[in-house]
Scaffold this motif. Structure first.
Motif, PDB file in Angstrom:
ATOM      1  N   GLU A 262      19.533  47.064  44.032  1.00  0.00           N
ATOM      2  CA  GLU A 262      18.950  46.387  42.865  1.00  0.00           C
ATOM      3  C   GLU A 262      17.582  47.009  42.527  1.00  0.00           C
ATOM      4  O   GLU A 262      17.254  47.197  41.357  1.00  0.00           O
ATOM      5  CB  GLU A 262      18.806  44.888  43.200  1.00  0.00           C
TER       6      GLU A 262
ATOM      7  N   ILE B 202      11.966  46.947  52.419  1.00  0.00           N
ATOM      8  CA  ILE B 202      13.024  45.988  52.742  1.00  0.00           C
ATOM      9  C   ILE B 202      13.324  46.152  54.231  1.00  0.00           C
ATOM     10  O   ILE B 202      13.692  47.251  54.671  1.00  0.00           O
ATOM     11  CB  ILE B 202      14.296  46.270  51.899  1.00  0.00           C
TER      12      ILE B 202
ATOM     13  N   ILE C 187      22.848  42.445  52.845  1.00  0.00           N
ATOM     14  CA  ILE C 187      21.916  41.878  51.866  1.00  0.00           C
ATOM     15  C   ILE C 187      20.696  42.781  51.663  1.00  0.00           C
ATOM     16  O   ILE C 187      20.209  42.927  50.539  1.00  0.00           O
ATOM     17  CB  ILE C 187      21.501  40.433  52.263  1.00  0.00           C
TER      18      ILE C 187
ATOM     19  N   ALA D   8      19.552  39.217  46.160  1.00  0.00           N
ATOM     20  CA  ALA D   8      19.028  40.523  45.728  1.00  0.00           C
ATOM     21  C   ALA D   8      18.562  40.469  44.272  1.00  0.00           C
ATOM     22  O   ALA D   8      17.447  40.887  43.952  1.00  0.00           O
ATOM     23  CB  ALA D   8      20.108  41.592  45.918  1.00  0.00           C
ATOM     24  N   LYS D   9      19.405  39.941  43.414  1.00  0.00           N
ATOM     25  CA  LYS D   9      19.041  39.886  41.981  1.00  0.00           C
ATOM     26  C   LYS D   9      17.856  38.933  41.761  1.00  0.00           C
ATOM     27  O   LYS D   9      16.961  39.207  40.966  1.00  0.00           O
ATOM     28  CB  LYS D   9      20.234  39.425  41.146  1.00  0.00           C
TER      29      LYS D   9
ATOM     30  N   ALA E   8      21.941  45.363  49.387  1.00  0.00           N
ATOM     31  CA  ALA E   8      22.033  44.831  48.014  1.00  0.00           C
ATOM     32  C   ALA E   8      20.649  44.838  47.357  1.00  0.00           C
ATOM     33  O   ALA E   8      20.512  45.163  46.170  1.00  0.00           O
ATOM     34  CB  ALA E   8      22.609  43.413  48.042  1.00  0.00           C
ATOM     35  N   CYS E   9      19.616  44.506  48.123  1.00  0.00           N
ATOM     36  CA  CYS E   9      18.243  44.515  47.585  1.00  0.00           C
ATOM     37  C   CYS E   9      17.828  45.946  47.226  1.00  0.00           C
ATOM     38  O   CYS E   9      17.214  46.191  46.177  1.00  0.00           O
ATOM     39  CB  CYS E   9      17.253  43.926  48.591  1.00  0.00           C
TER      40      CYS E   9
ATOM     41  N   ASP F 115      26.765  44.043  43.945  1.00  0.00           N
ATOM     42  CA  ASP F 115      26.588  44.659  42.632  1.00  0.00           C
ATOM     43  C   ASP F 115      27.929  44.925  41.935  1.00  0.00           C
ATOM     44  O   ASP F 115      28.064  45.924  41.223  1.00  0.00           O
ATOM     45  CB  ASP F 115      25.792  45.974  42.781  1.00  0.00           C
TER      46      ASP F 115
ATOM     47  N   ALA G  83      15.686  37.213  52.426  1.00  0.00           N
ATOM     48  CA  ALA G  83      17.017  37.399  51.834  1.00  0.00           C
ATOM     49  C   ALA G  83      18.084  37.321  52.907  1.00  0.00           C
ATOM     50  O   ALA G  83      17.880  37.788  54.025  1.00  0.00           O
ATOM     51  CB  ALA G  83      17.071  38.770  51.153  1.00  0.00           C
TER      52      ALA G  83
ATOM     53  N   ARG H 226      24.483  37.105  48.643  1.00  0.00           N
ATOM     54  CA  ARG H 226      24.331  38.385  47.939  1.00  0.00           C
ATOM     55  C   ARG H 226      23.547  38.208  46.646  1.00  0.00           C
ATOM     56  O   ARG H 226      22.942  39.139  46.144  1.00  0.00           O
ATOM     57  CB  ARG H 226      25.677  39.083  47.702  1.00  0.00           C
TER      58      ARG H 226
END
Ligand SMILES: Cc1cc2nc3c(=O)[nH]c(=O)nc-3n(C[C@H](O)[C@H](O)[C@H](O)COP(=O)(O)OP(=O)(O)OC[C@H]3O[C@@H](n4cnc5c(N)ncnc54)[C@H](O)[C@@H]3O)c2cc1C
Length: 323
Positions: A21, A8, A14, A310-311, A17-18, A60, A289, A307
């Motif tokens: 996850e 990443i 962000i 990420a999911k 966040a990745c 998250d 992202a 955000r």
């Protein structure tokens, strides 16, 4: 050469966040950040207050508690830093990624310090590193800044603020209130329409009463050591000046994206091509992202609405890993 399944690039909100996850899904990952944790936020104005309320900046669903509804920069630094440290996220700081190349199925990622290979790459490099310049003589003088930090510096100085969007308006108001003699130079006929609705009347009233001076329909022709030459609608005008804050926005590093093979639109907006459900670009296994997705329209994506990337990305990667 170290192999990591997912690299990443960028340790902003962000990118973090990745990483979070990926960790939850048990995917081998590494975040590579060229500065400190959430480098862009670290470089924001010292006293800045987010326009979003804190729960909208949460990642998250980890609670973000702030003193007021809209958090300050320091509180956001605390929040994202705690997420990284408490979850022991794999992140390399102060390591700039120089290039990403696809080689026989894998990516080869070169940084200032290492070369890695990976199966998947997420680019979450934001937009705050490259300022839009105004391209006039004198822009390179040391009195000119494209990033605003602290109003104290400008107290009792003749300060010109170029621009009329949120950053410019916040800086103009704050510096005026700390004793700077502020003049705004605005290319259009009025303060920007996207300026926060609770701030706009404040700047308009300060301009109307003359506390903050403003030239509308005006551009800068030249910046000199102790003055500014302006092109106003009434002709050329020279004003005395000590410092210039050219707050005319920022843009993503498009060359970085292009070199990876990501297609960008040719309408001058440089919108990158990606699948809106998975965030995968035209380059297989390469994802985008965060704010970088908006091309020149850097207001399209922000923490609040990106955000979710990420999911989306990690469930796509997970489905590929399971195959
Ligand atoms: C003054 C201001 C106020 C804002 N207020 C809000 C708000 O209230 N609400 C909201 O939702 N949004 C707000 N935003 C926008 C928000 O800050 C950005 O949308 C957000 O930072 C995007 O997160 P990101 O992770 O995509 O990018 P960034 O936070 O910019 O993170 C990108 C990271 O990538 C790193 N990087 C870049 N290139 C490389 C490289 N080659 N190698 C390694 N690392 C690299 C950078 O150092 C940076 O840390 C505001 C922005 C500004 C300027």
């Amino acid at each position: 050469m170290q192999h990591i399944d997912l690299i990443i690039i960028g340790g902003g909100p962000i990118g973090i966040a990745c990483g979070l996850e990926a960790k939850k899904k048990g995917i081998d990952y590494l975040i590579i950040e060229k500065g400190p944790i959430v480098n862009s936020l670290f470089n924001y104005p010292m006293n800045m207050q987010f326009f979003s309320s804190s729960e909208k900046l949460e990642i998250d669903e980890i609670p973000f508690i702030s003193k007021e509804a809209k958090p300050k920069r320091n509180e956001a630094l605390e929040y994202y830093r705690r997420i990284v440290t408490s979850n022991q996220l794999n992140i390399n700081l102060f390591e700039k990624v120089l290039s990403v190349e696809k080689e026989t199925g894998n990516f080869k990622i070169k940084t200032e310090k290492e070369t890695y290979t990976s199966q998947y790459v997420v680019v979450a490099t934001g937009f705050y590193d490259i300022a839009n310049t105004i391209e006039v003589p004198g822009e390179d003088l040391s009195k000119v800044a494209h990033y605003y930090k602290d109003p104290h510096f400008y107290s009792m100085q003749k300060l010109a603020v170029i621009g009329a969007s949120n950053s410019a308006v916040d800086a103009a108001l704050e510096c005026y209130r700390k004793g700077a003699d502020v003049t705004m130079i605005v290319r259009g006929p009025e303060i920007g329409p996207r300026v926060k609705y609770w701030v706009k009347p404040d700047i308009e009233n300060r301009i109307d009463e003359g506390s903050v001076k403003a030239f509308f329909n005006t551009t800068v022709k030249e910046i000199k050591d102790d003055s500014l030459v302006l092109n106003t609608h009434e002709g050329e005008k020279t004003i005395e000046n000590d410092y210039v804050l050219a707050l005319t926005g920022y843009k993503p590093n498009f060359n970085f994206l292009k070199k990876m093979g990501i297609q960008l639109s040719e309408d001058g907006k440089f919108y990158p091509q990606y699948n809106e459900e998975t965030m995968e670009t035209n380059v297989k296994d390469l994802y985008l992202a965060g704010v970088i997705c908006g091309g020149m329209d850097t207001h399209l994506w922000f923490i609040e609405n990106s955000r979710v990337h990420a999911k989306m990305i990690l469930s796509d990667i997970e489905s590929k890993v399971k195959k």
